[in-house]
Design a protein around this motif. Structure first.
Motif, PDB file in Angstrom:
ATOM      1  N   ASP A 257       0.818  -1.214   0.000  1.00 20.86           N
ATOM      2  CA  ASP A 257       0.000   0.000   0.000  1.00 20.86           C
ATOM      3  C   ASP A 257       0.851   1.263   0.000  1.00 20.86           C
ATOM      4  O   ASP A 257       0.386   2.329   0.431  1.00 20.86           O
ATOM      5  N   ARG A 258       2.052   1.179  -0.490  1.00 24.25           N
ATOM      6  CA  ARG A 258       2.929   2.347  -0.514  1.00 24.25           C
ATOM      7  C   ARG A 258       2.538   3.265  -1.672  1.00 24.25           C
ATOM      8  O   ARG A 258       2.298   2.819  -2.795  1.00 24.25           O
ATOM      9  N   LEU A 259       2.506   4.562  -1.396  1.00 21.20           N
ATOM     10  CA  LEU A 259       2.174   5.546  -2.428  1.00 21.20           C
ATOM     11  C   LEU A 259       3.386   5.808  -3.310  1.00 21.20           C
ATOM     12  O   LEU A 259       4.527   5.494  -2.951  1.00 21.20           O
ATOM     13  N   VAL A 260       3.110   6.367  -4.478  1.00 23.10           N
ATOM     14  CA  VAL A 260       4.205   6.714  -5.375  1.00 23.10           C
ATOM     15  C   VAL A 260       5.048   7.825  -4.746  1.00 23.10           C
ATOM     16  O   VAL A 260       4.538   8.679  -4.011  1.00 23.10           O
ATOM     17  N   ARG A 261       6.346   7.806  -5.037  1.00 21.41           N
ATOM     18  CA  ARG A 261       7.275   8.764  -4.481  1.00 21.41           C
ATOM     19  C   ARG A 261       7.664   9.790  -5.535  1.00 21.41           C
ATOM     20  O   ARG A 261       7.457   9.588  -6.735  1.00 21.41           O
ATOM     21  N   PRO A 262       8.218  10.942  -5.126  1.00 18.59           N
ATOM     22  CA  PRO A 262       8.681  11.936  -6.104  1.00 18.59           C
ATOM     23  C   PRO A 262       9.743  11.339  -7.020  1.00 18.59           C
ATOM     24  O   PRO A 262      10.463  10.407  -6.639  1.00 18.59           O
ATOM     25  N   LEU A 263       9.846  11.860  -8.214  1.00 23.70           N
ATOM     26  CA  LEU A 263      10.824  11.364  -9.173  1.00 23.70           C
ATOM     27  C   LEU A 263      12.239  11.588  -8.651  1.00 23.70           C
ATOM     28  O   LEU A 263      12.529  12.589  -8.002  1.00 23.70           O
ATOM     29  N   LEU A 264      13.096  10.643  -8.947  1.00 22.46           N
ATOM     30  CA  LEU A 264      14.487  10.730  -8.513  1.00 22.46           C
ATOM     31  C   LEU A 264      15.210  11.868  -9.219  1.00 22.46           C
ATOM     32  O   LEU A 264      14.946  12.159 -10.390  1.00 22.46           O
TER      33      LEU A 264
ATOM     34  N   GLU B  85      -6.124  12.742  -7.379  1.00 21.36           N
ATOM     35  CA  GLU B  85      -6.146  11.294  -7.229  1.00 21.36           C
ATOM     36  C   GLU B  85      -4.823  10.806  -6.674  1.00 21.36           C
ATOM     37  O   GLU B  85      -3.752  11.261  -7.060  1.00 21.36           O
ATOM     38  N   VAL B  86      -4.886   9.876  -5.751  1.00 19.77           N
ATOM     39  CA  VAL B  86      -3.692   9.308  -5.133  1.00 19.77           C
ATOM     40  C   VAL B  86      -3.470   7.909  -5.714  1.00 19.77           C
ATOM     41  O   VAL B  86      -4.395   7.094  -5.752  1.00 19.77           O
ATOM     42  N   LEU B  87      -2.246   7.635  -6.151  1.00 19.33           N
ATOM     43  CA  LEU B  87      -1.907   6.361  -6.761  1.00 19.33           C
ATOM     44  C   LEU B  87      -0.976   5.572  -5.857  1.00 19.33           C
ATOM     45  O   LEU B  87      -0.086   6.134  -5.212  1.00 19.33           O
ATOM     46  N   LEU B  88      -1.184   4.261  -5.840  1.00 19.30           N
ATOM     47  CA  LEU B  88      -0.263   3.360  -5.174  1.00 19.30           C
ATOM     48  C   LEU B  88       0.767   2.861  -6.183  1.00 19.30           C
ATOM     49  O   LEU B  88       0.492   2.802  -7.388  1.00 19.30           O
ATOM     50  N   GLN B  89       1.925   2.466  -5.671  1.00 21.46           N
ATOM     51  CA  GLN B  89       2.962   1.963  -6.572  1.00 21.46           C
ATOM     52  C   GLN B  89       2.493   0.729  -7.333  1.00 21.46           C
ATOM     53  O   GLN B  89       2.770   0.592  -8.526  1.00 21.46           O
ATOM     54  N   ARG B  90       1.794  -0.162  -6.668  1.00 20.09           N
ATOM     55  CA  ARG B  90       1.381  -1.403  -7.318  1.00 20.09           C
ATOM     56  C   ARG B  90       0.311  -1.179  -8.386  1.00 20.09           C
ATOM     57  O   ARG B  90      -0.045  -2.119  -9.110  1.00 20.09           O
ATOM     58  N   GLN B  91      -0.195   0.051  -8.516  1.00 21.27           N
ATOM     59  CA  GLN B  91      -1.183   0.366  -9.540  1.00 21.27           C
ATOM     60  C   GLN B  91      -0.554   0.923 -10.810  1.00 21.27           C
ATOM     61  O   GLN B  91      -1.251   1.154 -11.791  1.00 21.27           O
ATOM     62  N   LEU B  92       0.768   1.106 -10.810  1.00 18.98           N
ATOM     63  CA  LEU B  92       1.428   1.725 -11.952  1.00 18.98           C
ATOM     64  C   LEU B  92       1.504   0.752 -13.122  1.00 18.98           C
ATOM     65  O   LEU B  92       1.922  -0.398 -12.982  1.00 18.98           O
ATOM     66  N   GLY B  93       1.106   1.233 -14.286  1.00 19.83           N
ATOM     67  CA  GLY B  93       1.210   0.474 -15.530  1.00 19.83           C
ATOM     68  C   GLY B  93       1.481   1.444 -16.665  1.00 19.83           C
ATOM     69  O   GLY B  93       2.223   2.409 -16.505  1.00 19.83           O
ATOM     70  N   GLY B  94       0.864   1.214 -17.812  1.00 17.22           N
ATOM     71  CA  GLY B  94       0.972   2.166 -18.909  1.00 17.22           C
ATOM     72  C   GLY B  94       2.359   2.268 -19.499  1.00 17.22           C
ATOM     73  O   GLY B  94       3.260   1.485 -19.206  1.00 17.22           O
ATOM     74  N   CYS B  95       2.536   3.258 -20.358  1.00 19.08           N
ATOM     75  CA  CYS B  95       3.817   3.476 -21.020  1.00 19.08           C
ATOM     76  C   CYS B  95       3.931   4.943 -21.425  1.00 19.08           C
ATOM     77  O   CYS B  95       2.967   5.699 -21.361  1.00 19.08           O
ATOM     78  N   CYS B  96       5.112   5.345 -21.818  1.00 21.91           N
ATOM     79  CA  CYS B  96       5.446   6.669 -22.366  1.00 21.91           C
ATOM     80  C   CYS B  96       5.495   7.758 -21.301  1.00 21.91           C
ATOM     81  O   CYS B  96       6.567   8.194 -20.909  1.00 21.91           O
ATOM     82  N   CYS B  97       4.364   8.234 -20.819  1.00 22.84           N
ATOM     83  CA  CYS B  97       4.380   9.399 -19.932  1.00 22.84           C
ATOM     84  C   CYS B  97       3.515   9.136 -18.701  1.00 22.84           C
ATOM     85  O   CYS B  97       2.670   8.239 -18.689  1.00 22.84           O
ATOM     86  N   ASP B  98       3.725   9.953 -17.674  1.00 21.69           N
ATOM     87  CA  ASP B  98       3.014   9.749 -16.408  1.00 21.69           C
ATOM     88  C   ASP B  98       1.522  10.032 -16.509  1.00 21.69           C
ATOM     89  O   ASP B  98       0.744   9.565 -15.660  1.00 21.69           O
ATOM     90  N   CYS B  99       1.103  10.792 -17.515  1.00 22.92           N
ATOM     91  CA  CYS B  99      -0.332  11.067 -17.653  1.00 22.92           C
ATOM     92  C   CYS B  99      -1.120   9.801 -17.984  1.00 22.92           C
ATOM     93  O   CYS B  99      -2.339   9.753 -17.790  1.00 22.92           O
ATOM     94  N   CYS B 100      -0.400   8.749 -18.473  1.00 22.45           N
ATOM     95  CA  CYS B 100      -1.083   7.484 -18.774  1.00 22.45           C
ATOM     96  C   CYS B 100      -1.675   6.850 -17.529  1.00 22.45           C
ATOM     97  O   CYS B 100      -2.677   6.125 -17.606  1.00 22.45           O
TER      98      CYS B 100
END
Length: 399
Positions: free
Chosen positions: A272-279, A308-323
């Protein structure tokens, strides 16, 4: 050593997936034929010079490429001679000189057949130039011919490593390395360890050694895989390496090592960890790197406009973060994106980097604390395994 080893070319060749798939899983004559006929090969042929200095420029000048031209020149002259005799035969036939035309046609055909037959003996020094002929190389590929010699060939085919070993560990084991850290990011979301099974087979085929469980060496290695799969808290997989085969290295001279494998798996406490700022470069170079293991998410500046708040385990898509928030968050999710996704989003790449940093710490601590890690043990193993390693290093194979 090749003179052309730029980063872009090396990375491109390492992803030559079609070659690895056809030559590794569909190694049949009809598949090889279409691979050559349609020119679908993604690998490349590179001139190999074992005696070349290691400080050769990555982008050679024309003077450095001149020896490569001389390597191709003898085979080109032989090919032009065959074509010239055939062309002269056609011209003589047009002037009704049938006897001379037949003689030149037969000579051209026999010369071509002899040259093709001799190309299979390219391991002999005077005949090595025939390996640089393009039609002959195509015939070698079609007939599943592999060059074997005491010395490495002057021309090697570089392609995806999945053809033999997709991890790079086999090369280290050939040198009897005592401590190996493998960070595997391949396509194995169900943790079936097909790449390790292939590695075990290659070790046995080359008589390098075997893998076993460090807790109980009598345990089947497949049971070790299953135990790791059933333990979601395990940060890494630890296997023991036994170098040597039969009576090559026994008793006190037997060399052993440790293989630590880190896989892309999300710990239960990070589900349930949220996404972190970009490195950023500053964050990576900081003395105390904040990986966000406290469970906090991105800052307000990194939040989406919709809130909207995103969890790391929900990340998918491709190309850009707007996906991730605009209906294109498709495909297998973090931390196991599919291999077909060759364009990771910045946030997905950022999360994978942070996960790798988190998982690597316990693996490195275990590797450095392994009993075989002392300098004296490493030096002793190098002396004990010199004869076996030297013999293995003299066997070269090039498709």
């Amino acid at each position: 050593q090749s003179t052309d080893r730029s980063v872009s070319r090396t990375v491109a060749l390492s992803g030559a997936a079609i070659d690895a798939f056809i030559l590794g899983k569909k190694d049949q004559t009809n598949f090889r034929f279409w691979l050559e006929f349609l020119s679908l090969s993604m690998g490349d042929l590179m001139v190999f010079r074992p005696s070349a200095p290691r400080n050769v420029a990555a982008n050679p000048t024309w003077s450095q490429e001149l020896p490569d031209m001389w390597l191709r020149m003898p085979s080109v002259l032989v090919q032009e001679l065959i074509y010239g005799l055939m062309l002269a035969s056609v011209r003589l036939h047009e002037t009704n000189s049938c006897t001379a035309a037949s003689f030149l046609a037969i000579t051209s055909t026999v010369l071509g057949m002899v040259a093709m037959a001799l190309s299979f003996f390219g391991f002999l020094g005077p005949l090595s130039f025939l390996m640089h002929n393009v039609p002959m190389r195509s015939v070698h590929q079609l007939t599943k011919f592999y060059h074997r010699a005491e010395r490495p060939p002057s021309l090697v085919h570089v392609t995806d490593g999945g053809l033999l070993d997709n991890t790079g560990v086999l090369q280290l084991m050939r040198r009897r390395v005592r401590r190996i850290l493998l960070v595997y990011g391949g396509n194995d979301p169900k943790e079936k360890f097909k790449y390790l099974k292939k590695l075990v087979e290659s070790m046995a085929m080359e008589e390098i050694g075997s893998l076993n469980d460090p807790v109980d060496p009598r345990r089947d290695i497949r049971e070790s895989f299953q135990n790791f799969r059933l333990d979601p808290q395990a940060p890494f997989l630890h296997l023991r390496i036994k170098y040597g085969w039969c009576s090559q290295l026994t008793g006190d001279g037997a060399a052993e090592g440790d293989l630590i494998i880190v896989m892309s798996r999300l710990p239960p406490d990070s589900q349930d960890r949220l996404v972190r700022p970009l490195l950023t470069e500053a964050a990576v170079l900081a003395s105390e790197f904040d990986n966000g293991c406290d469970g906090k998410g991105a800052s307000d500046d990194d939040a989406s406009d919709e809130g909207e708040v995103l969890l790391q385990r929900q990340l998918g898509g491709c190309c850009c973060d707007c996906c991730h928030r605009r209906g294109c968050n498709f495909g297998r999710r973090f931390p196991n994106p599919p291999n077909a996704n060759q364009c990771l989003t910045p946030q997905l790449f950022n999360s994978l980097c942070r996960l790798g940093f988190e998982l690597a710490q316990p693996a490195l601590q275990a590797l450095l604390s392994a009993p075989s890690g002392s300098a004296a043990a490493v030096e002793a193993s190098a002396g004990a395994g010199t004869s076996v390693a030297h013999r293995a290093s003299r066997r070269w194979t090039s498709p």
